[in-house]
Design an enzyme around this catalytic site. Structure first.
Site, short mmCIF file in Angstrom:
data_model
loop_
_atom_site.label_atom_id
_atom_site.label_comp_id
_atom_site.label_asym_id
_atom_site.label_seq_id
_atom_site.Cartn_x
_atom_site.Cartn_y
_atom_site.Cartn_z
N LYS A 244 0.63 -1.09 -0.14
CA LYS A 244 -0.02 0.24 -0.17
C LYS A 244 1.04 1.50 0.16
O LYS A 244 1.79 1.36 0.68
CB LYS A 244 -0.96 0.39 1.55
CG LYS A 244 -2.11 -0.85 1.27
CD LYS A 244 -2.87 -1.22 2.64
CE LYS A 244 -3.96 -1.98 2.69
NZ LYS A 244 -5.21 -1.68 1.87
N ARG A 318 -10.32 -11.53 2.38
CA ARG A 318 -11.19 -12.64 2.26
C ARG A 318 -10.20 -14.09 1.85
O ARG A 318 -11.04 -14.67 1.44
CB ARG A 318 -11.59 -11.97 0.54
CG ARG A 318 -10.26 -11.93 -0.73
CD ARG A 318 -10.89 -10.93 -2.12
NE ARG A 318 -10.90 -9.77 -1.77
CZ ARG A 318 -11.59 -8.67 -2.50
NH1 ARG A 318 -11.69 -9.33 -3.78
NH2 ARG A 318 -11.04 -7.29 -2.46
N1 BES Z 1 -8.14 -3.98 4.76
C1 BES Z 1 -8.65 -3.66 3.16
C2 BES Z 1 -9.64 -2.93 3.17
C3 BES Z 1 -10.06 -0.91 3.58
C4 BES Z 1 -9.88 -0.39 2.59
C5 BES Z 1 -10.10 -1.45 5.29
C6 BES Z 1 -9.77 1.25 3.67
C7 BES Z 1 -10.17 -0.33 5.71
C8 BES Z 1 -10.45 1.27 4.99
C9 BES Z 1 -8.53 -4.65 2.56
O1 BES Z 1 -7.79 -5.49 2.74
C10 BES Z 1 -8.00 -3.78 1.34
O2 BES Z 1 -6.44 -4.19 0.99
N2 BES Z 1 -8.35 -3.93 0.60
C11 BES Z 1 -8.25 -4.19 -1.11
C12 BES Z 1 -8.12 -4.67 -2.43
C13 BES Z 1 -7.88 -4.58 -3.15
C14 BES Z 1 -6.47 -4.67 -3.56
C15 BES Z 1 -8.72 -5.33 -5.09
C16 BES Z 1 -8.45 -2.13 -1.43
O3 BES Z 1 -10.08 -1.88 -0.90
O4 BES Z 1 -7.93 -1.10 -2.35
MG MG Z 2 -5.81 -5.56 2.08
#
Ligand code: BES
Ligand code: MG
Ligand code: ZN
Length: 465
Positions: A244, A318
């Protein structure tokens, strides 16, 4: 000076309309400074009395009673007295319950130390409508709810270096002992042996061992329904190799919001000795970057035998839930299955902090959750599980891939992905709470835990009383 316990402490709730009629009975200063706008507070203190005037604007409803009660008790935590509080209004039992839950929810500060006057054993509430027994039952319930909710919030608020797998595991063992819950946990080696391949993939890059944890609360009632809960428990989400960006990365300590809700609900049920059984699965790990971390293009095998192609290691929640759901449905007979997870940024972009993104395949469970949502003001909004979404996750090299390659509807894609791991359970609900578990709250300057989900589940549990 008057002794504190000889001071009469009262609360009066007014809509602007009621106030316009009643205000003539009050001294000029109160008439001048209070107008009963929504969330307006006014304190009038005299030698032997303190009166709190609370404005509700257009109308008094269970919804704003909860919210305004919460604000009020937080705001006046320093001046409220640990003694009798007289509520002058005639509220229905449901309204009084909402207000009292609000009053207790407003007592949270991180870390929770129950120093607020409302937690004192001298604190009591009197109304003209309800008898002592009714009021005390409401207070007992509100306290149990908050004991659970605040424990979950404390864990969510902890910095990453204070919530390692061993820390939270010790806590879960402690509460299991205290509340006589069954506790079982599989570390990485055991998880590999059990075939929890999707969960292990996320954990393999971690410096910490895994803890795929199963907690059970059993009521003494014979015919009690069994509710399965699965909570996402990623203690810190770096994104893994699909790392990230650094802005806002500190917020990713909040990626265990689903587990917080599940822990809170379990504690509530045990405190109240509710006539239901609960099986809770928390696949505990972080999502780390290291030379051992799983890679985009890896193909892993989930507990139900299905294979998954990893496209993005940041779609880790997931994967942990896929095994959580497969495991719980294969090993337990559940009347309902509910998972909660801070799962997607997509749900945050869609709903912000206004509601959980919600999916459900059973109308009976849906009805129960909709009314629980209404009562708890933990809002949910129903989204589709249409099969047209399934083509988004087909893979050339595995049964599924973990993300779609189109930049649309990831919140729904993720739900559709999870559906492949519930063993066709006929009563399943999925709550994506990424936007609501953590956010702007009155008790903190920066974003912090909201406690979302515990009250929602508590209201659901109560439908079995
Ligand atoms: N933990 C994140 C989702 C999240 C985003 C939680 C903002 C709280 C606040 C999840 O694991 C994630 O990183 N999701 C990605 C998925 C993408 C790679 C398809 C996302 O939503 O950016
Ligand atoms: Mg994630
Ligand atoms: Zn995550």
């Amino acid at each position: 000076m008057a002794k504190k316990d000889s001071i009469q402490q009262t609360i009066q709730l007014y809509t602007t309309e009621d106030w316009s009629i009643s205000k003539a009975d009050f001294p000029k200063n109160i008439q001048l400074f209070f107008s009963a706008e929504e969330k307006e507070f006014f304190v009038s203190a005299e030698e032997n009395s303190v009166q709190y005037f609370i404005g509700f604007g257009k109308k008094i409803s269970t919804a704003n009673l909860l919210d305004i009660g919460k604000s009020f008790s937080y705001k006046y935590r320093k001046s409220l007295l640990a003694q009798k509080l007289v509520i002058k209004n005639e509220l229905t039992d449901d309204e009084l319950e909402a207000f009292i839950i609000g009053l207790f929810q407003g007592t949270y500060q991180y870390p929770f130390k129950n120093e607020h006057p409302f937690w004192s054993s001298d604190f009591e509430i009197e109304t003209s409508k309800q008898d002592k027994k009714t009021i005390n039952a409401i207070i007992k319930d509100a306290k149990a709810l908050c004991v659970g909710q605040f424990a979950g919030m404390d864990w969510l608020n902890k910095p990453a270096n204070q919530k390692k797998v061993d820390d939270i595991s010790s806590f879960l063992k402690e509460i299991s002992k205290k509340y006589k819950l069954k506790y079982k946990a599989y570390n990485r080696e055991e998880s590999i042996k059990k075939g929890l391949g999707a969960f292990v993939a996320v954990n393999q890059g971690s410096a910490m061992d895994a803890a795929f944890t199963i907690l059970e609360y059993q009521s003494s009632k014979k015919s009690a329904p069994t509710i399965g809960l699965v909570g996402k428990c990623v203690l810190f989400d770096t994104g893994g190799i699909s790392i990230k960006p650094s802005a806002n990365l500190h917020y990713m300590k909040s990626d265990m919001g689903g587990a917080s809700a599940v822990i809170g609900a379990l504690i509530y049920a045990a405190e109240m000795q509710l006539p239901i059984n609960i099986v809770a699965v928390l696949p505990i790990t972080d999502n780390a970057v290291s030379e051992k971390a799983y890679l985009p293009s890896d193909v892993v095998k989930a507990y139900n035998g299905k294979t998954i192609e990893i496209i993005d290691t940041d779609a880790e929640g997931r994967l942990t839930l896929a095994d959580g759901l497969s495991y719980i449905t294969k090993n337990y007979k559940l009347d309902h299955l509910i998972d909660l997870a801070t799962l997607t940024g997509s749900s945050v972009r869609m709903f912000g902090n206004t509601c959980g993104a919600y999916f459900c395949n059973d109308e009976q469970l849906n009805q129960k959750l909709q009314s629980s949502s209404e009562k708890s003001q933990n809002r949910i909004w129903n989204l589709p599980l249409w099969d047209v979404w399934k083509s988004e996750i087909t893979s050339d090299v595995a049964d599924f891939k973990n993300i779609s390659l189109k930049p649309v509807g990831d919140c729904i894609v993720a739900a559709k992905f999870l559906e492949q791991f519930i063993n066709d359970h006929p009563s399943w609900a999925h709550l994506d709470i990424a936007g609501v578990a953590y956010g702007n709250v009155e008790y903190a300057k920066d974003k912090a835990a909201t406690g979302y989900g515990v009250h929602l589940l508590a209201q659901l549990f109560k439908t079995y009383n």
